[in-house]
Scaffold this motif. Structure first.
Motif, PDB file in Angstrom:
ATOM      1  N   ALA A  35      -8.927   2.854   3.980  1.00 44.52           N
ATOM      2  CA  ALA A  35      -8.150   2.449   2.807  1.00 44.52           C
ATOM      3  C   ALA A  35      -8.328   3.449   1.668  1.00 44.52           C
ATOM      4  O   ALA A  35      -7.355   3.890   1.052  1.00 44.52           O
ATOM      5  CB  ALA A  35      -8.546   1.045   2.360  1.00 44.52           C
ATOM      6  N   ARG A  36      -9.560   3.819   1.398  1.00 44.25           N
ATOM      7  CA  ARG A  36      -9.825   4.783   0.316  1.00 44.25           C
ATOM      8  C   ARG A  36      -9.208   6.142   0.612  1.00 44.25           C
ATOM      9  O   ARG A  36      -8.616   6.776  -0.262  1.00 44.25           O
ATOM     10  CB  ARG A  36     -11.326   4.930   0.108  1.00 44.25           C
ATOM     11  N   ASP A  37      -9.347   6.599   1.858  1.00 45.96           N
ATOM     12  CA  ASP A  37      -8.810   7.913   2.236  1.00 45.96           C
ATOM     13  C   ASP A  37      -7.293   7.955   2.148  1.00 45.96           C
ATOM     14  O   ASP A  37      -6.715   9.020   1.936  1.00 45.96           O
ATOM     15  CB  ASP A  37      -9.251   8.291   3.654  1.00 45.96           C
ATOM     16  N   SER A  38      -6.629   6.816   2.319  1.00 46.87           N
ATOM     17  CA  SER A  38      -5.169   6.781   2.265  1.00 46.87           C
ATOM     18  C   SER A  38      -4.653   6.671   0.829  1.00 46.87           C
ATOM     19  O   SER A  38      -3.451   6.664   0.606  1.00 46.87           O
ATOM     20  CB  SER A  38      -4.632   5.613   3.090  1.00 46.87           C
ATOM     21  N   GLY A  39      -5.578   6.552  -0.131  1.00 45.69           N
ATOM     22  CA  GLY A  39      -5.175   6.459  -1.531  1.00 45.69           C
ATOM     23  C   GLY A  39      -4.940   5.038  -2.002  1.00 45.69           C
ATOM     24  O   GLY A  39      -4.479   4.819  -3.120  1.00 45.69           O
ATOM     25  N   CYS A  40      -5.254   4.063  -1.180  1.00 47.70           N
ATOM     26  CA  CYS A  40      -5.083   2.657  -1.543  1.00 47.70           C
ATOM     27  C   CYS A  40      -6.336   2.138  -2.249  1.00 47.70           C
ATOM     28  O   CYS A  40      -7.402   2.720  -2.144  1.00 47.70           O
ATOM     29  CB  CYS A  40      -4.819   1.811  -0.302  1.00 47.70           C
ATOM     30  N   GLU A  41      -6.158   1.015  -2.927  1.00 45.49           N
ATOM     31  CA  GLU A  41      -7.292   0.350  -3.555  1.00 45.49           C
ATOM     32  C   GLU A  41      -7.990  -0.529  -2.523  1.00 45.49           C
ATOM     33  O   GLU A  41      -7.376  -0.932  -1.555  1.00 45.49           O
ATOM     34  CB  GLU A  41      -6.800  -0.526  -4.711  1.00 45.49           C
ATOM     35  N   THR A  42      -9.252  -0.826  -2.758  1.00 44.49           N
ATOM     36  CA  THR A  42      -9.944  -1.788  -1.906  1.00 44.49           C
ATOM     37  C   THR A  42      -9.969  -3.131  -2.630  1.00 44.49           C
ATOM     38  O   THR A  42      -9.978  -3.180  -3.863  1.00 44.49           O
ATOM     39  CB  THR A  42     -11.375  -1.331  -1.579  1.00 44.49           C
ATOM     40  N   LEU A  43      -9.977  -4.203  -1.871  1.00 44.75           N
ATOM     41  CA  LEU A  43      -9.856  -5.536  -2.450  1.00 44.75           C
ATOM     42  C   LEU A  43     -11.024  -5.912  -3.353  1.00 44.75           C
ATOM     43  O   LEU A  43     -10.850  -6.715  -4.269  1.00 44.75           O
ATOM     44  CB  LEU A  43      -9.691  -6.571  -1.348  1.00 44.75           C
ATOM     45  N   ASP A  44     -12.197  -5.346  -3.134  1.00 40.09           N
ATOM     46  CA  ASP A  44     -13.330  -5.687  -3.990  1.00 40.09           C
ATOM     47  C   ASP A  44     -13.138  -5.203  -5.423  1.00 40.09           C
ATOM     48  O   ASP A  44     -13.763  -5.715  -6.340  1.00 40.09           O
ATOM     49  CB  ASP A  44     -14.648  -5.167  -3.413  1.00 40.09           C
ATOM     50  N   GLY A  45     -12.246  -4.251  -5.644  1.00 41.98           N
ATOM     51  CA  GLY A  45     -11.994  -3.737  -6.986  1.00 41.98           C
ATOM     52  C   GLY A  45     -10.718  -4.256  -7.621  1.00 41.98           C
ATOM     53  O   GLY A  45     -10.372  -3.856  -8.728  1.00 41.98           O
ATOM     54  N   CYS A  46     -10.015  -5.166  -6.960  1.00 50.33           N
ATOM     55  CA  CYS A  46      -8.738  -5.692  -7.458  1.00 50.33           C
ATOM     56  C   CYS A  46      -8.939  -7.026  -8.167  1.00 50.33           C
ATOM     57  O   CYS A  46      -9.777  -7.822  -7.758  1.00 50.33           O
ATOM     58  CB  CYS A  46      -7.756  -5.888  -6.304  1.00 50.33           C
ATOM     59  N   THR A  47      -8.147  -7.250  -9.207  1.00 51.63           N
ATOM     60  CA  THR A  47      -8.222  -8.516  -9.939  1.00 51.63           C
ATOM     61  C   THR A  47      -6.903  -9.268  -9.830  1.00 51.63           C
ATOM     62  O   THR A  47      -5.847  -8.660  -9.662  1.00 51.63           O
ATOM     63  CB  THR A  47      -8.541  -8.282 -11.426  1.00 51.63           C
ATOM     64  N   ALA A  48      -6.989 -10.582  -9.919  1.00 51.17           N
ATOM     65  CA  ALA A  48      -5.798 -11.425  -9.832  1.00 51.17           C
ATOM     66  C   ALA A  48      -4.824 -11.068 -10.948  1.00 51.17           C
ATOM     67  O   ALA A  48      -5.214 -10.804 -12.083  1.00 51.17           O
ATOM     68  CB  ALA A  48      -6.187 -12.891  -9.926  1.00 51.17           C
ATOM     69  N   GLY A  49      -3.552 -11.020 -10.613  1.00 56.01           N
ATOM     70  CA  GLY A  49      -2.502 -10.711 -11.578  1.00 56.01           C
ATOM     71  C   GLY A  49      -2.137  -9.244 -11.655  1.00 56.01           C
ATOM     72  O   GLY A  49      -1.132  -8.885 -12.259  1.00 56.01           O
ATOM     73  N   SER A  50      -2.935  -8.386 -11.040  1.00 57.93           N
ATOM     74  CA  SER A  50      -2.642  -6.953 -11.114  1.00 57.93           C
ATOM     75  C   SER A  50      -1.768  -6.515  -9.939  1.00 57.93           C
ATOM     76  O   SER A  50      -1.769  -7.134  -8.883  1.00 57.93           O
ATOM     77  CB  SER A  50      -3.949  -6.150 -11.118  1.00 57.93           C
TER      78      SER A  50
END
Length: 120
Positions: A35-50
């Motif tokens: 996920a990181r290598d593809s340029g995506c965010e990981t779910l542990d760093g995401c917040t609701a509403g974003s």
């Protein structure tokens, strides 16, 4: 043990980590790195509403009837957490099946402890 203490250092550290970790931990690490290598965010760093762009492996697909309409749901795991993708009014989508890797964009919702994304 904290995450910082578990991070492997150098080639020797990574090799020892692979030898001493469980299969599930190894798979989670690989998914998170993909996920990181593809340029995506990981779910542990995401917040609701974003608005997020995440990648992971589909672990389960279910069809849930709600109010007389079908909702297709797919649980996705990226190695750091899980997310339920929901397509309202859909019975199936070609390519959405367990074991497939997907990359989705959308707004992250939280329902209790479940992270969800509607119509990604």
């Amino acid at each position: 043990m904290t995450e910082a203490q578990r991070k492997p250092v150098g080639m020797w550290g990574r090799a020892m980590r692979r030898l001493t970790s469980s299969d599930a931990e190894y798979v989670d690490d690989e998914l998170a790195n993909l996920a990181r290598d593809s340029g995506c965010e990981t779910l542990d760093g995401c917040t609701a509403g974003s608005r997020v762009h995440v990648q992971g492996r589909i672990t389960m697909v279910t069809l849930s009837p709600r109010g007389g309409r079908d909702w297709l749901e797919a649980d996705v795991r990226d190695g750091t957490g899980s997310l339920t993708l929901v397509w309202m009014g859909r019975r199936s989508i070609r390519g959405i099946e367990a074991g497939r890797m997907v990359r989705v964009r959308g707004r992250l919702a939280q329902r209790g402890r479940r992270r969800m994304m509607y119509n990604p």
